[in-house]
Design a protein around this motif. Sequence first.
Motif: not given
Length: 318
Positions: A178-180, A235-248
Amino acid sequence: MSIHHHNHTHLTIHDMKSHMHYGWDKDIKPIAEVDSGQTITYDILECSGGQFSKNSTSADLENLDFEKINPVAGPVYVKGAQPGDTLEVEMLNFRQLEWGWTGIIPGFGLLADEFKEPYLKTYDLSRANTTEFLPGIDLFIKPFPGTIGVALPEEGNFSVVPPRKNGGNMDIRHLTRGTKLYLPVGVEGALFSIGDTHAAQGDGEVCGTAIEASMETTVRFKLHKGKTIAEPRYEIPGAPTPEADSKGYYVTTGHGTSLVEASKNAIRYMIEHIVDTYGMSDQEAYVLCSVAVDLRISEIVDMPNMLVSAFLPNAIFK
């Protein structure tokens, strides 16, 4: 080399070994021509160029042939591309991941002075979204190409090892689906090449390797005529690291008079934390930093010192 024209808009390039090259050189003959808007699928070989298998051990690192490191597939000639244009490369898909490796290669990596012994770790990448690092630690699979770029306008052959104004071995972990990516065209036809695919990496790739893995990679080209940039952008289409961000995160900091010195300190303290907390060896902790820890520049203006933070995601620990 076999190139299959499925239709006018899609090209599949097989047999990576017959069209690998190891330097940026505008005189290398293109392996294919494409139009703006066209999609290409590449079968990409991991960065050892097939020197390792999933059964390889640390001893195999000692026989690594550096002449065959980091091959890229290409180049591809993009019709209509002229110096001063911008080539957009959209990451569409990454498939067929089977196994991968991370190595500590003597003389290479951020802490090369401290890690002098070869070390090789392999991974099973057959699961869809995660791979086991050690029991109780699962890394997120987020594939991307480590090396991607276009030919340089200067005469000669330039190593693919460092990043440059044309792209190259940028190891940007955010070039996922999804990145350009926008690349500055330096020569007629752009002469685009791609390789060094990774299944996962932290920002910084501190031990010198990520989870190196062969995979099928699909990209789409779009030419922006008369749009000029000096170096790559994306350009990235959304948050870069949502899975890693999930628990701090657990974060160590390091200061120094250069970003390299500050980064070394932040990673040293992170290795210390990981070893103390999770009972890993120094080598395992260093490798984990390379594949899962993100380096961030916290501060670069208060001379003479700079500050770098190393972010370890809690979400990888069960």
